[in-house]
Scaffold this motif. Structure first.
Motif, PDB file in Angstrom:
ATOM      1  N   THR A 196       2.877 -37.339   5.345  1.00  0.00           N
ATOM      2  CA  THR A 196       3.939 -38.336   5.273  1.00  0.00           C
ATOM      3  C   THR A 196       5.176 -37.859   6.026  1.00  0.00           C
ATOM      4  OG1 THR A 196       3.149 -39.108   3.124  1.00  0.00           O
ATOM      5  CG2 THR A 196       5.398 -39.685   3.732  1.00  0.00           C
TER       6      THR A 196
ATOM      7  N   LEU B   6       5.395 -47.340   4.988  1.00  0.00           N
ATOM      8  CA  LEU B   6       5.315 -45.995   4.420  1.00  0.00           C
ATOM      9  C   LEU B   6       6.325 -45.802   3.294  1.00  0.00           C
ATOM     10  CD1 LEU B   6       4.035 -43.159   4.653  1.00  0.00           C
ATOM     11  CD2 LEU B   6       5.873 -42.571   6.228  1.00  0.00           C
TER      12      LEU B   6
ATOM     13  N   GLN C  46      -2.457 -46.252   2.153  1.00  0.00           N
ATOM     14  CA  GLN C  46      -1.100 -46.605   2.572  1.00  0.00           C
ATOM     15  C   GLN C  46      -0.677 -45.736   3.749  1.00  0.00           C
ATOM     16  OE1 GLN C  46       1.835 -46.611  -0.556  1.00  0.00           O
ATOM     17  NE2 GLN C  46       3.539 -46.451   0.867  1.00  0.00           N
ATOM     18  N   MET C  47      -0.972 -44.428   3.687  1.00  0.00           N
ATOM     19  CA  MET C  47      -0.634 -43.518   4.781  1.00  0.00           C
ATOM     20  C   MET C  47      -1.420 -43.858   6.034  1.00  0.00           C
ATOM     21  SD  MET C  47      -0.510 -39.974   2.591  1.00  0.00           S
ATOM     22  CE  MET C  47      -0.374 -38.931   4.033  1.00  0.00           C
TER      23      MET C  47
ATOM     24  N   MET D 248      -1.631 -34.288   8.673  1.00  0.00           N
ATOM     25  CA  MET D 248      -2.323 -34.842   7.513  1.00  0.00           C
ATOM     26  C   MET D 248      -3.593 -34.058   7.212  1.00  0.00           C
ATOM     27  SD  MET D 248      -2.019 -38.987   7.888  1.00  0.00           S
ATOM     28  CE  MET D 248      -0.427 -39.807   7.988  1.00  0.00           C
TER      29      MET D 248
ATOM     30  N   MET E   4       8.122 -34.872  -0.186  1.00  0.00           N
ATOM     31  CA  MET E   4       7.051 -35.624   0.446  1.00  0.00           C
ATOM     32  C   MET E   4       5.901 -34.719   0.837  1.00  0.00           C
ATOM     33  SD  MET E   4       8.721 -36.487   4.190  1.00  0.00           S
ATOM     34  CE  MET E   4      10.181 -37.237   3.468  1.00  0.00           C
ATOM     35  N   THR E   5       4.751 -35.333   1.124  1.00  0.00           N
ATOM     36  CA  THR E   5       3.575 -34.574   1.515  1.00  0.00           C
ATOM     37  C   THR E   5       3.651 -34.201   2.995  1.00  0.00           C
ATOM     38  OG1 THR E   5       2.304 -36.550   2.109  1.00  0.00           O
ATOM     39  CG2 THR E   5       2.175 -35.801  -0.180  1.00  0.00           C
TER      40      THR E   5
ATOM     41  N   SER F  72       2.263 -42.001  -2.361  1.00  0.00           N
ATOM     42  CA  SER F  72       2.665 -41.016  -1.364  1.00  0.00           C
ATOM     43  C   SER F  72       4.008 -41.350  -0.722  1.00  0.00           C
ATOM     44  CB  SER F  72       1.592 -40.916  -0.269  1.00  0.00           C
ATOM     45  OG  SER F  72       1.455 -42.151   0.391  1.00  0.00           O
ATOM     46  N   SER F  73       4.686 -42.367  -1.236  1.00  0.00           N
ATOM     47  CA  SER F  73       5.962 -42.754  -0.647  1.00  0.00           C
ATOM     48  C   SER F  73       7.029 -41.714  -0.980  1.00  0.00           C
ATOM     49  CB  SER F  73       6.407 -44.118  -1.182  1.00  0.00           C
ATOM     50  OG  SER F  73       5.497 -45.118  -0.812  1.00  0.00           O
TER      51      SER F  73
END
Length: 292
Positions: free
Chosen positions: A104, A146, A273-274, A259, A100-101, A152-153
């Motif tokens: 996230t 999320l 989405q985030m 982030m 994941m990022t 980005s999920s």
């Protein structure tokens, strides 16, 4: 005419020293997410190696700071429960960031932290009123958004690991709420946490392979010594001056900071989405805290 503020008695708003320490702690929490992602994605470091270096360097830093402050190293603080929570958090955190990022991961982590702390309050007899129940449902809903399919999920396993890390960190925070010796308590917990590292490698059937000249090692040391060791001691030092709702609210800033750090350091995209998931989750948790 004398004008007084309703915030005049709030230590977090009137005490410049506390404000500065809180800001440093939140930046350290966000930096941990960024440094872990950099070690994983830039330096291709194994999560187990990152966990070991992080906990070991954090332990050495805290022992050094404790020795300087006390002139000698005599520490009986800390607990095995605190050490276990710290280890579970650190290990799950590292393995989760493979999938994941930065932002996230921080959102999932601290969403789980806040929900854990709120649930503990509930089972201690603090029943939710209607605004709190609405906020709790919004927070859970935000985390579900999320996890919906999207760019980005995170994958389910990484998400489950990060939620586990959040639960462990929530417990670790609650265990340090009333401490009068934050540096010593942090050092004792970090030192004990090293005992749990060896079983990790036996379970995973992997070896420790660390290149001391590699950038990943540098990121792990910075994460352990500065962002974790010193950062957690600072956080423990300000916790006694904060109420539970204040401590929970302040940590909501970390996913936003993470982030931004991920965007600046790793060019990670910040998707709608985030933003939506973060807004709903943080708004819901803030509603619960505000309504207490």
């Amino acid at each position: 005419m004398r004008i007084t503020s309703r915030f005049a008695k709030e230590p977090i708003l009137t005490n410049l020293k506390n404000n500065s320490l809180i800001l440093v702690a939140m930046l350290a929490f966000a930096a941990n997410s960024m440094l872990c992602r950099m070690a994983m994605s830039v330096a291709d470091m194994e999560p187990g190696d990152f966990t070991v270096v992080r906990l070991l360097s954090g332990t050495l830093m805290l022992i050094l700071l404790g020795s300087v402050k006390q002139k000698s190293w005599r520490n009986k603080e800390g607990s095995w429960l605190g050490a276990f929570c710290l280890f579970i958090y650190a290990a799950a955190f590292s393995f989760a960031y493979q999938g994941m990022t930065t932002g996230t991961g921080a959102l999932l982590l601290f969403g789980a932290v806040q929900i854990t702390m709120l649930l503990v309050s509930y089972f201690r007899g603090e029943r939710f009123n209607k605004p709190q129940l609405l906020g709790f449902n919004l927070a859970v809903g935000g985390l579900l958004i999320l996890l919906l399919p999207g760019a980005s999920s995170p994958d389910p396993l990484s998400a489950a690991l990060m939620v586990s890390a959040g639960v462990a960190w929530g417990a670790y925070t609650l265990l340090g709420k009333g401490t009068s010796k934050p540096l010593q308590l942090s050092a004792g917990n970090f030192l004990r946490s090293l005992i749990f590292v060896l079983p990790l490698f036996f379970i995973l059937d992997t070896g420790l392979s660390i290149d001391f000249a590699d950038s990943g090692f540098v990121y792990a040391v910075l994460s352990g010594a500065i962002a974790s060791g010193a950062g957690y001691a600072i956080w423990y030092s300000v916790l006694p001056s904060l109420s539970g709702p204040q401590a929970a609210t302040i940590q909501l800033s970390v996913p936003v900071l993470a982030m931004v750090m991920g965007w600046l350091a790793l060019s990670e995209a910040i998707t709608m989405q985030m933003v939506a998931a973060g807004g709903i989750t943080m708004g819901g948790i803030f509603l619960v805290i505000r309504a207490r």
